[in-house]
Design a protein around this motif. Structure first.
Motif, PDB file in Angstrom:
ATOM      1  N   TYR A  46     -11.227  64.503  -7.387  1.00 40.80           N
ATOM      2  CA  TYR A  46     -12.661  64.819  -7.387  1.00 40.80           C
ATOM      3  C   TYR A  46     -12.936  66.142  -8.106  1.00 40.80           C
ATOM      4  O   TYR A  46     -13.924  66.287  -8.813  1.00 40.80           O
ATOM      5  N   HIS A  47     -12.016  67.090  -7.937  1.00 43.47           N
ATOM      6  CA  HIS A  47     -12.187  68.409  -8.548  1.00 43.47           C
ATOM      7  C   HIS A  47     -12.065  68.335 -10.064  1.00 43.47           C
ATOM      8  O   HIS A  47     -12.660  69.146 -10.785  1.00 43.47           O
ATOM      9  N   CYS A  48     -11.297  67.363 -10.578  1.00 46.41           N
ATOM     10  CA  CYS A  48     -11.200  67.175 -12.027  1.00 46.41           C
ATOM     11  C   CYS A  48     -12.569  66.819 -12.601  1.00 46.41           C
ATOM     12  O   CYS A  48     -12.938  67.276 -13.688  1.00 46.41           O
ATOM     13  N   LEU A  49     -13.299  65.986 -11.877  1.00 41.76           N
ATOM     14  CA  LEU A  49     -14.593  65.502 -12.350  1.00 41.76           C
ATOM     15  C   LEU A  49     -15.705  66.512 -12.074  1.00 41.76           C
ATOM     16  O   LEU A  49     -16.577  66.743 -12.914  1.00 41.76           O
ATOM     17  N   PHE A  50     -15.662  67.105 -10.881  1.00 39.00           N
ATOM     18  CA  PHE A  50     -16.694  68.058 -10.472  1.00 39.00           C
ATOM     19  C   PHE A  50     -16.023  69.359 -10.021  1.00 39.00           C
ATOM     20  O   PHE A  50     -15.819  69.572  -8.823  1.00 39.00           O
ATOM     21  N   PRO A  51     -15.663  70.225 -10.964  1.00 40.11           N
ATOM     22  CA  PRO A  51     -15.005  71.485 -10.581  1.00 40.11           C
ATOM     23  C   PRO A  51     -15.883  72.317  -9.644  1.00 40.11           C
ATOM     24  O   PRO A  51     -17.106  72.367  -9.809  1.00 40.11           O
ATOM     25  N   ASP A  52     -15.248  72.922  -8.671  1.00 41.48           N
ATOM     26  CA  ASP A  52     -15.960  73.751  -7.693  1.00 41.48           C
ATOM     27  C   ASP A  52     -16.235  75.118  -8.318  1.00 41.48           C
ATOM     28  O   ASP A  52     -15.336  75.943  -8.473  1.00 41.48           O
ATOM     29  N   ASN A  53     -17.519  75.351  -8.642  1.00 42.87           N
ATOM     30  CA  ASN A  53     -17.886  76.640  -9.229  1.00 42.87           C
ATOM     31  C   ASN A  53     -18.513  77.589  -8.215  1.00 42.87           C
ATOM     32  O   ASN A  53     -19.035  78.640  -8.575  1.00 42.87           O
ATOM     33  N   GLY A  54     -18.466  77.185  -6.958  1.00 44.25           N
ATOM     34  CA  GLY A  54     -18.977  78.055  -5.900  1.00 44.25           C
ATOM     35  C   GLY A  54     -20.464  77.960  -5.670  1.00 44.25           C
ATOM     36  O   GLY A  54     -21.005  78.579  -4.753  1.00 44.25           O
ATOM     37  N   GLU A  55     -21.164  77.169  -6.481  1.00 44.44           N
ATOM     38  CA  GLU A  55     -22.607  77.047  -6.315  1.00 44.44           C
ATOM     39  C   GLU A  55     -22.936  75.944  -5.320  1.00 44.44           C
ATOM     40  O   GLU A  55     -22.273  74.917  -5.261  1.00 44.44           O
ATOM     41  N   ASP A  56     -23.970  76.173  -4.520  1.00 46.59           N
ATOM     42  CA  ASP A  56     -24.420  75.181  -3.548  1.00 46.59           C
ATOM     43  C   ASP A  56     -25.560  74.393  -4.169  1.00 46.59           C
ATOM     44  O   ASP A  56     -26.713  74.807  -4.139  1.00 46.59           O
ATOM     45  N   SER A  57     -25.223  73.265  -4.770  1.00 44.08           N
ATOM     46  CA  SER A  57     -26.243  72.474  -5.476  1.00 44.08           C
ATOM     47  C   SER A  57     -26.355  71.078  -4.882  1.00 44.08           C
ATOM     48  O   SER A  57     -26.601  70.106  -5.591  1.00 44.08           O
ATOM     49  N   ASP A  58     -26.153  70.957  -3.562  1.00 46.22           N
ATOM     50  CA  ASP A  58     -26.216  69.657  -2.910  1.00 46.22           C
ATOM     51  C   ASP A  58     -27.582  69.005  -3.077  1.00 46.22           C
ATOM     52  O   ASP A  58     -28.620  69.653  -2.978  1.00 46.22           O
ATOM     53  N   LEU A  59     -27.566  67.712  -3.357  1.00 47.25           N
ATOM     54  CA  LEU A  59     -28.783  66.919  -3.365  1.00 47.25           C
ATOM     55  C   LEU A  59     -28.748  66.016  -2.152  1.00 47.25           C
ATOM     56  O   LEU A  59     -27.859  65.185  -2.024  1.00 47.25           O
ATOM     57  N   ARG A  60     -29.700  66.163  -1.264  1.00 44.46           N
ATOM     58  CA  ARG A  60     -29.701  65.402  -0.027  1.00 44.46           C
ATOM     59  C   ARG A  60     -30.893  64.450   0.012  1.00 44.46           C
ATOM     60  O   ARG A  60     -31.968  64.744  -0.499  1.00 44.46           O
ATOM     61  N   CYS A  61     -30.689  63.308   0.679  1.00 46.73           N
ATOM     62  CA  CYS A  61     -31.742  62.312   0.781  1.00 46.73           C
ATOM     63  C   CYS A  61     -32.953  62.859   1.536  1.00 46.73           C
ATOM     64  O   CYS A  61     -34.087  62.474   1.274  1.00 46.73           O
ATOM     65  N   ARG A 116     -22.875  51.238 -15.624  1.00 47.82           N
ATOM     66  CA  ARG A 116     -22.078  51.812 -16.713  1.00 47.82           C
ATOM     67  C   ARG A 116     -20.731  52.258 -16.157  1.00 47.82           C
ATOM     68  O   ARG A 116     -20.616  52.612 -14.984  1.00 47.82           O
ATOM     69  N   THR A 117     -19.720  52.250 -16.998  1.00 43.67           N
ATOM     70  CA  THR A 117     -18.398  52.716 -16.596  1.00 43.67           C
ATOM     71  C   THR A 117     -17.959  53.843 -17.519  1.00 43.67           C
ATOM     72  O   THR A 117     -18.034  53.712 -18.743  1.00 43.67           O
ATOM     73  N   ILE A 118     -17.527  54.939 -16.915  1.00 44.85           N
ATOM     74  CA  ILE A 118     -17.012  56.076 -17.670  1.00 44.85           C
ATOM     75  C   ILE A 118     -15.531  56.239 -17.333  1.00 44.85           C
ATOM     76  O   ILE A 118     -15.149  56.234 -16.157  1.00 44.85           O
ATOM     77  N   LYS A 119     -14.696  56.362 -18.348  1.00 38.08           N
ATOM     78  CA  LYS A 119     -13.273  56.574 -18.114  1.00 38.08           C
ATOM     79  C   LYS A 119     -13.012  58.024 -17.720  1.00 38.08           C
ATOM     80  O   LYS A 119     -13.586  58.944 -18.313  1.00 38.08           O
ATOM     81  N   LEU A 120     -12.172  58.206 -16.727  1.00 41.33           N
ATOM     82  CA  LEU A 120     -11.837  59.541 -16.231  1.00 41.33           C
ATOM     83  C   LEU A 120     -10.376  59.852 -16.532  1.00 41.33           C
ATOM     84  O   LEU A 120      -9.520  58.963 -16.472  1.00 41.33           O
ATOM     85  N   SER A 121     -10.107  61.090 -16.836  1.00 42.50           N
ATOM     86  CA  SER A 121      -8.734  61.536 -17.072  1.00 42.50           C
ATOM     87  C   SER A 121      -8.407  62.711 -16.164  1.00 42.50           C
ATOM     88  O   SER A 121      -9.289  63.489 -15.784  1.00 42.50           O
ATOM     89  N   LYS A 122      -7.148  62.832 -15.850  1.00 43.48           N
ATOM     90  CA  LYS A 122      -6.685  63.961 -15.054  1.00 43.48           C
ATOM     91  C   LYS A 122      -6.849  65.258 -15.859  1.00 43.48           C
ATOM     92  O   LYS A 122      -6.512  65.295 -17.054  1.00 43.48           O
ATOM     93  N   ASP A 123      -7.389  66.290 -15.248  1.00 40.72           N
ATOM     94  CA  ASP A 123      -7.549  67.571 -15.899  1.00 40.72           C
ATOM     95  C   ASP A 123      -6.241  68.363 -15.753  1.00 40.72           C
ATOM     96  O   ASP A 123      -5.869  68.742 -14.642  1.00 40.72           O
TER      97      ASP A 123
END
Length: 247
Positions: free
Chosen positions: A171-186, A233-240
């Motif tokens: 998950y961190h490869c796709l969404f690196p943790d930059n320390g910002e709180d940017s949660d989108l909640r329902c 849509r499908t996006i291919k993911l690679s290990k960082d």
């Protein structure tokens, strides 16, 4: 499996990709579901109906009237009840053959480590980045497959991070943790009711396939849904190679 289970799961057993052996794997499997909300509801319902022998559901929140538009594992009479407990009652009514454990308090890292150690697959149905990063880090550490889903507005996504494979991104490869709180909640952004069902059902399918070791999982692929235009849509993911969690 006893005769009742053989009858209950007969439509699975008829499938050549599953048969008795695959269903028996489900009956003897343990899935950890983190979150019993919009995504966790269809995940829990389908895993229970499909016969996953042990489900552990984590949620410290209580059912609110605003949840019932999409969180289909709960009923109006459950308003005010802990979500894990409410889900447990529904699932046991659907399938009394399975065991449903509940975790009703907010779990620490140590708590999640114990829970993940006991599970064969982890399904992330949470709604905040802090929990997602924690589950990812522990699944990398413990080499457990993680089925991740998210939904907001009319858009959803689902993928699998299977840390049993050296090539799997996390998950961190796709969404690196930059320390910002940017949660989108329902609660503050809204969500189209069927969207969480569609994404959650995909998560359930991926979890079942992983438990039975059949088909091809979404490892290395991110599945995106725009429900307003009904386009996938499908996006291919690679290990960082520079990922600070899994590299």
């Amino acid at each position: 499996m006893n005769d009742q289970q053989l009858l209950r799961y007969s439509r699975h057993i008829l499938l050549p990709q599953i048969e008795y052996e695959g269903q028996d794997k489900l009956v003897n499997s343990h899935a950890l579901i983190v979150g019993a909300g919009g995504l966790g509801s269809p995940v829990a319902l389908y895993l229970a109906a499909a016969g996953v022998g042990t489900l552990t559901i984590c949620d410290f929140d209580v059912v609110d009237l605003t949840n019932l538009q999409r969180q289909i594992v709960h009923t109006t009479s459950a308003v005010g009840v802990n979500k894990a407990v409410s889900a447990q009652a529904t699932l046991q009514a659907i399938n009394p053959e399975i065991t449903v454990n509940t975790v009703c308090e907010k779990s620490s890292a140590a708590d999640f480590e114990k829970l993940i150690t006991q599970a064969d697959v982890v399904i992330d149905c949470s709604d905040n980045f802090a929990t997602r990063y924690l589950l990812n880090r522990l699944c990398v550490q413990l080499k457990k497959p993680l089925v991740s889903g998210a939904a907001i507005g009319f858009e959803g996504q689902v993928t699998v991070y299977d840390m049993r494979s050296d090539n799997s991104p996390c998950y961190h490869c796709l969404f690196p943790d930059n320390g910002e709180d940017s949660d989108l909640r329902c609660a503050t952004n809204g969500v189209f009711a069927p969207l969480v069902g569609m994404i959650g059902t995909c998560q359930a399918a991926e979890a079942l396939k992983i438990l039975m070791a059949i088909g091809d999982s979404l490892q290395g692929r991110l599945l995106l849904l725009d429900a307003l235009s009904m386009e996938w849509r499908t996006i291919k993911l690679s290990k960082d190679p520079a990922c600070t969690v899994c590299a």
